[in-house]
Design an enzyme around this catalytic site. Structure first.
Site, mmCIF file in Angstrom:
data_model
loop_
_atom_site.group_PDB
_atom_site.id
_atom_site.type_symbol
_atom_site.label_atom_id
_atom_site.label_comp_id
_atom_site.label_asym_id
_atom_site.label_seq_id
_atom_site.Cartn_x
_atom_site.Cartn_y
_atom_site.Cartn_z
ATOM 1 C CB VAL A 1 -0.972 -0.002 1.207
ATOM 2 C CG1 VAL A 1 -1.735 1.304 1.307
ATOM 3 C CG2 VAL A 1 -1.946 -1.174 1.096
ATOM 4 C CG ASP B 1 8.873 -0.427 6.067
ATOM 5 O OD1 ASP B 1 7.772 -0.506 5.492
ATOM 6 O OD2 ASP B 1 9.328 -1.348 6.796
ATOM 7 N NE ARG C 1 -12.830 -7.612 11.766
ATOM 8 C CZ ARG C 1 -13.368 -6.603 12.414
ATOM 9 N NH1 ARG C 1 -13.752 -6.738 13.659
ATOM 10 N NH2 ARG C 1 -13.531 -5.443 11.815
ATOM 11 C CB SER D 1 4.537 2.512 18.643
ATOM 12 O OG SER D 1 5.441 2.478 17.601
ATOM 13 C CB VAL E 1 -9.026 2.358 8.058
ATOM 14 C CG1 VAL E 1 -10.461 2.399 7.576
ATOM 15 C CG2 VAL E 1 -8.389 3.729 7.906
ATOM 16 C CG ASP F 1 -15.469 0.871 1.313
ATOM 17 O OD1 ASP F 1 -15.398 -0.343 1.408
ATOM 18 O OD2 ASP F 1 -14.708 1.645 1.933
ATOM 19 C CB ALA G 1 -13.808 5.045 -5.354
ATOM 20 N NE ARG G 2 -12.677 -1.737 -3.709
ATOM 21 C CZ ARG G 2 -12.001 -2.104 -2.637
ATOM 22 N NH1 ARG G 2 -12.586 -2.076 -1.442
ATOM 23 N NH2 ARG G 2 -10.760 -2.502 -2.741
ATOM 24 C CG HIS H 1 -23.151 12.727 -8.065
ATOM 25 N ND1 HIS H 1 -21.877 13.238 -7.951
ATOM 26 C CD2 HIS H 1 -23.575 13.036 -9.305
ATOM 27 C CE1 HIS H 1 -21.554 13.858 -9.072
ATOM 28 N NE2 HIS H 1 -22.571 13.740 -9.916
ATOM 29 C CG HIS I 1 -12.589 0.424 4.941
ATOM 30 N ND1 HIS I 1 -12.968 0.280 3.628
ATOM 31 C CD2 HIS I 1 -11.392 -0.210 5.047
ATOM 32 C CE1 HIS I 1 -12.043 -0.393 2.963
ATOM 33 N NE2 HIS I 1 -11.074 -0.705 3.813
ATOM 34 C CB THR J 1 -6.621 -4.125 -2.059
ATOM 35 O OG1 THR J 1 -6.610 -3.514 -0.768
ATOM 36 C CG2 THR J 1 -7.569 -5.311 -2.052
HETATM 37 P P1 NAD Z 1 2.509 -4.910 3.897
HETATM 38 O O1 NAD Z 1 2.745 -6.017 4.855
HETATM 39 O O2 NAD Z 1 2.868 -5.119 2.452
HETATM 40 O O3 NAD Z 1 3.269 -3.605 4.382
HETATM 41 C C1 NAD Z 1 3.251 -3.140 5.692
HETATM 42 C C2 NAD Z 1 4.577 -2.431 5.928
HETATM 43 O O4 NAD Z 1 4.536 -1.819 7.226
HETATM 44 C C3 NAD Z 1 5.796 -3.378 5.908
HETATM 45 O O5 NAD Z 1 6.730 -2.923 4.942
HETATM 46 C C4 NAD Z 1 6.344 -3.270 7.328
HETATM 47 O O6 NAD Z 1 7.763 -3.385 7.393
HETATM 48 C C5 NAD Z 1 5.873 -1.881 7.724
HETATM 49 N N1 NAD Z 1 5.874 -1.651 9.176
HETATM 50 C C6 NAD Z 1 5.473 -2.493 10.172
HETATM 51 N N2 NAD Z 1 5.663 -1.919 11.373
HETATM 52 C C7 NAD Z 1 6.161 -0.680 11.134
HETATM 53 C C8 NAD Z 1 6.569 0.403 11.957
HETATM 54 N N3 NAD Z 1 6.469 0.336 13.307
HETATM 55 N N4 NAD Z 1 7.059 1.523 11.368
HETATM 56 C C9 NAD Z 1 7.158 1.614 10.029
HETATM 57 N N5 NAD Z 1 6.811 0.615 9.177
HETATM 58 C C10 NAD Z 1 6.314 -0.510 9.731
HETATM 59 O O7 NAD Z 1 0.970 -4.537 4.025
HETATM 60 P P2 NAD Z 1 0.102 -3.711 2.957
HETATM 61 O O8 NAD Z 1 -0.552 -4.653 2.008
HETATM 62 O O9 NAD Z 1 0.921 -2.578 2.453
HETATM 63 O O10 NAD Z 1 -1.086 -3.168 3.886
HETATM 64 C C11 NAD Z 1 -0.822 -2.197 4.877
HETATM 65 C C12 NAD Z 1 -2.084 -1.882 5.645
HETATM 66 O O11 NAD Z 1 -3.008 -1.180 4.790
HETATM 67 C C13 NAD Z 1 -2.848 -3.137 6.142
HETATM 68 O O12 NAD Z 1 -3.343 -2.896 7.440
HETATM 69 C C14 NAD Z 1 -3.993 -3.260 5.145
HETATM 70 O O13 NAD Z 1 -5.085 -3.970 5.665
HETATM 71 C C15 NAD Z 1 -4.293 -1.784 4.937
HETATM 72 N N6 NAD Z 1 -5.138 -1.456 3.790
HETATM 73 C C16 NAD Z 1 -6.090 -0.504 4.017
HETATM 74 C C17 NAD Z 1 -6.954 -0.147 2.999
HETATM 75 C C18 NAD Z 1 -8.004 0.889 3.276
HETATM 76 O O14 NAD Z 1 -8.920 1.121 2.454
HETATM 77 N N7 NAD Z 1 -7.956 1.572 4.404
HETATM 78 C C19 NAD Z 1 -6.834 -0.728 1.724
HETATM 79 C C20 NAD Z 1 -5.824 -1.664 1.530
HETATM 80 C C21 NAD Z 1 -4.993 -2.030 2.578
#
Ligand code: NAD
Length: 312
Positions: free
Chosen positions: A17, A38, A92, A105, A124, A150, A152-153, A170, A177, A227
């Site tokens: 993401v 990261d 969960r 943190s 989220v 959602d 947008a979808r 619209h 979410h 995603t």
């Molecule tokens: P991912 O595992 O590919 O990436 C997560 C990254 O976070 C990793 O690179 C990891 O090293 C890093 N990380 C972990 N702890 C950390 C810290 N303390 N400081 C900095 N970096 C840290 O996961 P992803 O597929 O990129 O998904 C990330 C999050 O986004 C998930 O919770 C996923 O569910 C969420 N997500 C949200 C939506 C949305 O609509 N809100 C959509 C898609 C994904």
């Protein structure tokens, strides 16, 4: 806040993401400078190097890795995508606790900061609540992407059903979410006409469209494991709306003192988003079913917060 014409934006968490948020932000011209972070510093540095090599195609925006202290001190906005998906056998709540510890943190570095936080990590809405508490920032300065994806979808699915460009549809998705989200059919309109008055628009179509929107992430994750592209585009659009002062109304998540009879919960409703953050939340006209569903969704999120606080 620094110069609004050349904002400095950070992306924290450079997985699937985070990488998509970064590239979409560059394409949308959201920032003058992009800082990447990261916990795996090699990953942040590698992504920065890769993006710098595309400088010719995104207007030479400066991209580099940075620590949280510098981000909290100097960035106009920081996007938190850090976290992880669920592991086999985990509940969960286990995932909720793990990601809350990570987001909490990170957010604690932003105490007293003027950076606006955009939360993407799932779940989220609960993470938005956690980031508010851990950062101590005014609630309007902590915005979750919420049901913007959602919505947008939904517009895309309805547009496909009607054979009309989704930009002319619209419609909003509100609430969590997640599984308890609500498609607001009673206020959806196309070309100035309520969707429910369109010829051939029947209840069954609402149910199947809502199901498709709700299941979208599961279907994508089952095939590719995550995603990332659409949420990257959505987040870049949100950043643009905030940093360019576009004053758009978007379905983002923010902490609500009281919503649908529930206190102190973050969820999505149409929200005026400005440089100040989530400036004003609107409760749309709801029919009886939608009102009941919003109460249920707020209750689901409130229970998740209670479970998290009890576990912690
Ligand atoms: P991912 O595992 O590919 O990436 C997560 C990254 O976070 C990793 O690179 C990891 O090293 C890093 N990380 C972990 N702890 C950390 C810290 N303390 N400081 C900095 N970096 C840290 O996961 P992803 O597929 O990129 O998904 C990330 C999050 O986004 C998930 O919770 C996923 O569910 C969420 N997500 C949200 C939506 C949305 O609509 N809100 C959509 C898609 C994904």
């Amino acid at each position: 806040m620094r110069s609004v014409t050349q904002p400095r934006v950070a992306v924290i968490g450079m997985g699937w993401v985070g990488a998509s948020v970064a590239i979409s932000s560059l394409h949308r011209g959201v920032a003058g400078e992009l800082l990447l972070n990261d916990i795996n510093s090699d990953l942040a540095e590698g992504e920065a190097m890769d993006l710098v090599h595309g400088g010719l195609f995104h207007g030479d925006i400066s991209v580099r890795a940075a620590g949280l202290a510098e981000i909290a001190e100097t960035c106009d906005a920081a996007v938190i995508t850090a976290g992880r998906g669920s592991r086999p056998g985990e509940t969960r709540l286990d995932l909720l606790s793990a990601n809350a510890a990570i987001v909490g943190s990170i957010a604690s570095h932003f105490r007293g900061s003027s950076t606006l936080l955009v939360i993407v990590t799932n779940p989220v809405d609960v993470m938005t609540y956690v980031a508010c508490g851990a950062s101590g920032l005014p609630p309007r300065r902590v915005i979750g992407t919420g049901t913007m994806l959602d919505s947008a979808r939904l517009r895309q699915v309805v547009g496909r059903e009607l054979g009309i460009d989704s930009r002319s549809v619209h419609a909003h998705v509100a609430g969590e979410h997640g599984d308890s989200e609500i498609c607001l059919w009673s206020s959806a309109h196309v070309g100035g006409r309520p969707l429910r008055q369109w010829e051939g628009w029947i209840r069954e179509r609402e149910l199947s469209c809502a199901d498709e929107v709700r299941r979208a992430a599961y279907e994508i994750i089952r095939r590719k494991g995550a995603t990332n592209h659409a949420i990257g585009l959505v987040t870049a659009e949100l950043l643009r709306g905030i940093l360019k002062g576009e004053r758009r109304i978007l379905t983002v998540s923010s902490l609500q003192e009281r919503v649908a009879g529930v206190e102190n919960v973050a969820l999505s409703l149409p929200t005026l988003v400005t440089e100040q953050g989530a400036e004003r939340v609107f409760t749309p006209d709801l029919d009886e079913d939608e009102r009941t569903a919003l109460e249920r969704s707020a209750g689901v999120l409130s229970s998740a917060i209670d479970a998290l606080e009890t576990a912690g």
